[in-house]
Design an enzyme around this catalytic site. Structure first.
Site, PDB file in Angstrom:
ATOM      1  N   GLN A   1      42.048  62.536   9.735  1.00  0.00           N
ATOM      2  CA  GLN A   1      41.097  63.611   9.412  1.00  0.00           C
ATOM      3  C   GLN A   1      40.935  63.780   7.897  1.00  0.00           C
ATOM      4  O   GLN A   1      40.256  64.709   7.453  1.00  0.00           O
ATOM      5  CB  GLN A   1      41.565  64.943  10.023  1.00  0.00           C
ATOM      6  CG  GLN A   1      41.758  64.917  11.518  1.00  0.00           C
ATOM      7  CD  GLN A   1      40.447  64.791  12.293  1.00  0.00           C
ATOM      8  OE1 GLN A   1      39.350  64.944  11.748  1.00  0.00           O
ATOM      9  NE2 GLN A   1      40.551  64.495  13.571  1.00  0.00           N
TER      10      GLN A   1
ATOM     11  N   LYS B   1      36.172  57.968  13.134  1.00  0.00           N
ATOM     12  CA  LYS B   1      35.985  59.329  12.606  1.00  0.00           C
ATOM     13  C   LYS B   1      35.268  59.281  11.257  1.00  0.00           C
ATOM     14  O   LYS B   1      35.048  60.292  10.612  1.00  0.00           O
ATOM     15  CB  LYS B   1      37.342  60.027  12.488  1.00  0.00           C
ATOM     16  CG  LYS B   1      37.981  60.285  13.849  1.00  0.00           C
ATOM     17  CD  LYS B   1      39.341  60.910  13.721  1.00  0.00           C
ATOM     18  CE  LYS B   1      40.175  60.758  14.970  1.00  0.00           C
ATOM     19  NZ  LYS B   1      39.858  61.696  16.043  1.00  0.00           N
TER      20      LYS B   1
ATOM     21  N   HIS C   1      49.243  65.704  14.986  1.00  0.00           N
ATOM     22  CA  HIS C   1      48.628  65.172  16.214  1.00  0.00           C
ATOM     23  C   HIS C   1      49.735  64.433  16.984  1.00  0.00           C
ATOM     24  O   HIS C   1      50.669  63.904  16.372  1.00  0.00           O
ATOM     25  CB  HIS C   1      47.531  64.188  15.795  1.00  0.00           C
ATOM     26  CG  HIS C   1      46.686  63.661  16.894  1.00  0.00           C
ATOM     27  ND1 HIS C   1      47.096  62.637  17.719  1.00  0.00           N
ATOM     28  CD2 HIS C   1      45.434  63.992  17.306  1.00  0.00           C
ATOM     29  CE1 HIS C   1      46.126  62.369  18.574  1.00  0.00           C
ATOM     30  NE2 HIS C   1      45.109  63.173  18.345  1.00  0.00           N
TER      31      HIS C   1
HETATM   32  N1  PMP Z   1      45.882  61.797  13.887  1.00  0.00           N
HETATM   33  C1  PMP Z   1      44.985  62.796  13.780  1.00  0.00           C
HETATM   34  C2  PMP Z   1      45.204  63.876  12.756  1.00  0.00           C
HETATM   35  C3  PMP Z   1      43.856  62.789  14.601  1.00  0.00           C
HETATM   36  O1  PMP Z   1      42.962  63.769  14.502  1.00  0.00           O
HETATM   37  C4  PMP Z   1      43.689  61.748  15.535  1.00  0.00           C
HETATM   38  C5  PMP Z   1      42.491  61.713  16.469  1.00  0.00           C
HETATM   39  N2  PMP Z   1      42.137  62.934  17.022  1.00  0.00           N
HETATM   40  C6  PMP Z   1      44.640  60.742  15.592  1.00  0.00           C
HETATM   41  C7  PMP Z   1      45.734  60.800  14.755  1.00  0.00           C
HETATM   42  C8  PMP Z   1      44.531  59.600  16.548  1.00  0.00           C
HETATM   43  O2  PMP Z   1      43.409  58.841  16.254  1.00  0.00           O
HETATM   44  P1  PMP Z   1      42.893  57.710  17.274  1.00  0.00           P
HETATM   45  O3  PMP Z   1      42.744  58.395  18.603  1.00  0.00           O
HETATM   46  O4  PMP Z   1      41.592  57.292  16.686  1.00  0.00           O
HETATM   47  O5  PMP Z   1      43.903  56.649  17.300  1.00  0.00           O
END
Ligand code: PMP
Length: 404
Positions: free
Chosen positions: A201, A224, A121
């Site tokens: 995740q 999440k 991500h």
């Molecule tokens: N890492 C991964 C693998 C994610 O799926 C996400 C959220 N989609 C994030 C980091 C970032 O999380 P947040 O937006 O809650 O800070």
């Protein structure tokens, strides 16, 4: 698991969207919240609201006690050795930025190397790019194959005496790949290199034991995991947290402030400047209790069945490409209707009450790997039913008829 009863815990699942019953398949973006979590938050504002750590008055002391109970609860949830190794943040993004910034101040210098993977991500790429630029360090990338699995042979060749940290996802949000994090950690530790796991995740689907994994940092977001937005966690081994300088300066993270110089608080407070989001933190405890009451074995079994069922049904639709066919997948299933833009699929499904995610999923390098603009992604939670998947598949067939 009685899904009918469990779904009653999530009031929003009764909503209608576009005059159709909501079918919520965007759980990797954020999960819905059970009533117990919503009540934990409103209870705080109704009965307990006051600032933590600073007051002699009763409410403040009660709020502080409740707040610190959550730290203990997260410690147990992750099985960390000590509760001082649990730091509250706003979410995974802030957690990774905290580690990247503070760890690099203590341990990264010009010419050093940082390893991430191609399926991260953006939250686990950009903070390290910023650090690499600031420190004149080099970012190395573990590639993945077309199935969406990391190439561990390349990874082994990337590890060397200049590598200062490895930072990889537990589970890919774009492909659903479950990475072999234990092996990744062991290989790094063989060369004395610490490892950060982006667990955004991972935590919703697997029981995490940071001592068993032996990871050096594990980061996740509450939202999440059926908890509110606005709270996240860094787990970090004491030896690293103590050696790392503070991230933000401000209240709570200090021992003494003088214009001649400031001394910093102990961990974890050294990393918790300013007023935390107390109601969200209390909501996180309610979510952890809720998830524990269901049990990860049950959650995993249910979600594995959904993954297999949906994959099979999707392929039966025809003209479908699934992205990511790793041996172990969790949570997210990415696909495209061949020749159709994923936005069109998402928009038409929305008309039928179905919430899916379309686009690059904040993982543009994954899209670049497959040379696509984006995917449509369905992602599961404990309340997702086979009937919802059937409705999604029937709706997708209608969408296909319209668009192809
Ligand atoms: N890492 C991964 C693998 C994610 O799926 C996400 C959220 N989609 C994030 C980091 C970032 O999380 P947040 O937006 O809650 O800070």
């Amino acid at each position: 698991m009685n899904l009918t009863n469990l779904r009653k815990d999530f009031p929003i699942l009764n909503e209608k969207v576009n005059n159709k019953p909501l079918v919520y398949l965007d759980n990797a973006a954020t999960t819905q919240k059970p009533l117990c979590v919503i009540e934990a938050m409103s209870n705080y504002y109704l009965h307990l609201n006051s600032n933590v750590h600073r007051g002699v008055h009763t409410l403040s002391q009660q709020a502080t006690t409740e707040f610190e109970h959550v730290r203990k609860s997260v410690q147990t949830f992750l099985n960390s050795k000590e509760q001082e190794e649990i730091i509250f943040t706003r979410g995974t993004t802030e957690s990774i930025n905290l580690v990247a910034s503070s760890f690099s101040e203590a341990f990264i210098k010009e010419g050093d190397e940082i390893i991430v993977s191609e399926l991260e991500h953006h939250s686990n790429i950009v903070p390290w790019q910023i650090i690499a630029q600031r420190k004149k360090a080099i970012l190395r990338v573990i590639p993945f194959n077309d199935n969406g699995e990391l190439d561990l042979n390349v990874y082994k060749t990337l590890l060397n005496e200049k590598t200062k940290i490895v930072s990889v996802a537990h589970v890919s949000n774009a492909l659903g790949t479950v990475n072999p994090i234990k092996e990744i950690i062991t290989l790094a530790h063989n060369k004395n290199i610490p490892v950060l796991i982006d667990g955004a995740q991972g935590v919703p689907h697997y029981k995490i034991d940071v001592q068993d994994l032996d990871c050096d940092f594990y980061c996740f977001s509450g939202h999440k995991l059926y908890a509110p937005m606005g709270v996240g966690i860094v787990y970090g081994k004491r030896k690293f947290l103590e050696a790392m300088p503070p991230y933000h300066g401000g209240g709570e993270m200090i021992k003494e402030v003088r214009f001649s110089g400031t001394t910093f608080n102990e961990i974890p407070y050294k990393f918790e400047a300013g007023t935390p989001s107390v109601a969200d933190v209390l909501g996180l405890k309610a979510a952890i209790d809720y998830v524990n009451s269901i049990g990860f074995e049950t959650i995993q079994k249910h979600e594995d069945e959904l993954m297999q069922y949906t994959t099979k049904k999707l392929l039966e639709v025809g003209d479908i490409t699934i992205y990511g066919n790793a041996k172990q997948k969790a949570g997210s299933l990415s696909f495209n209707l061949n020749g159709v833009h994923p936005f069109d699929v998402g928009t038409l499904l929305d008309q039928l009450g179905i919430a899916i995610r379309t686009g690059h999923h904040c993982a543009q390098p994954v899209m670049q790997h497959y040379d696509i603009v984006g995917t449509a992604r369905v992602s599961f939670a404990i309340y997702t039913t086979k009937e919802e998947i059937d409705y999604f598949i029937e709706s997708l067939k209608r969408v296909k008829q319209i668009l192809l």
